[in-house]
Enzyme design. Sequence first.
Site, short mmCIF file in Angstrom:
data_model
loop_
_atom_site.label_atom_id
_atom_site.label_comp_id
_atom_site.label_asym_id
_atom_site.label_seq_id
_atom_site.Cartn_x
_atom_site.Cartn_y
_atom_site.Cartn_z
N GLU A 168 -41.46 -54.97 66.13
CA GLU A 168 -42.47 -54.02 65.64
C GLU A 168 -42.10 -52.63 66.14
O GLU A 168 -42.43 -52.27 67.27
CB GLU A 168 -43.86 -54.39 66.17
CG GLU A 168 -44.34 -55.76 65.74
CD GLU A 168 -45.86 -55.87 65.78
OE1 GLU A 168 -46.44 -56.14 64.74
OE2 GLU A 168 -46.46 -55.65 66.85
N GLY A 174 -49.57 -49.11 62.34
CA GLY A 174 -50.83 -48.45 61.98
C GLY A 174 -50.64 -47.04 61.46
O GLY A 174 -51.60 -46.27 61.35
P1 13P Z 1 -50.26 -52.58 61.25
O1 13P Z 1 -49.90 -53.66 60.25
O2 13P Z 1 -51.69 -52.15 61.17
O3 13P Z 1 -49.28 -51.45 61.22
O4 13P Z 1 -50.12 -53.26 62.72
C1 13P Z 1 -48.98 -53.96 63.02
C2 13P Z 1 -49.19 -54.66 64.31
O5 13P Z 1 -49.31 -54.02 65.35
C3 13P Z 1 -49.27 -56.13 64.31
O6 13P Z 1 -49.25 -56.63 65.60
#
Ligand code: 13P
Length: 252
Positions: A168, A174
């Site tokens: 990630e 986000g």
């Molecule tokens: P988003 O999909 O809201 O970007 O978040 C990703 C996340 O942190 C999943 O653990």
Amino acid sequence: MNRIPFISGNWKMYKTGSEAVETAKKLVDLCFDVKNVEVMIAPSFLSLPLVAACVQGTHVKIGAQNLYFEKEGAFTGEVSAGMIKTAGAEYVIIGHSERRQYFGETDTSVCRKLRSAINEGLKPIMCIGETETERDQEKTFLILDKQVSDGLKGFGSDELKDLVLAYEPVWAIGTGKTANTKQVNEVHQYLRSLLCKSFSKDFSSRTRILYGGSVKPENVKELMSIKDVDGALVGGASLDPDKFIKIIKYYL
Ligand code: 13P
């Protein structure tokens, strides 16, 4: 090696108990014809047993978003692996970048948490990823290398049979920004070869590597069709069952 795709939803600090149950029920209904893809949601600790009870016996599995590595004791506010397991979780997310950023999680604590999860029979989803500054400074691979080697320090591949890695990139969480296909491809390929180098070819080809960071119905095809991507860890879009099911159904 056949890796079963895995779509997991991290609900973060969203939804009260009743909202979580309502969302989970809707998701269960929408998943009636889902097969050949594992589905998991990680509600807050408070909602976890409620949601676990309402998805029991269905295709939807439960995860926790964190744990504390001690078995029990005077650790105010913390929750142990054993408590999580008894509450009905099969998975636990460890080392999410928000935990690293806001709650002082380090590779060392990640390693201890992994140990504790594995001892209790919880399947760990270990999160790794670089910040925007680290990427700009061309330190992405260096950072990932350190997070993987320090996080998995002292483990044998047999102990890590249920490990799931989640890449990630912090700058894509986000933010609506997604890593592009080339970036995701080169990181996942790198991680696969790192697992091979650190453990074995067999281990590396068995271990699922998820992508997370602004995954949504609109970009799921592009991201999930990348060779070494075995599924997604979804934040925002997992809160809405109608969106989440579209991501899951990429694999149907
Ligand atoms: P988003 O999909 O809201 O970007 O978040 C990703 C996340 O942190 C999943 O653990």
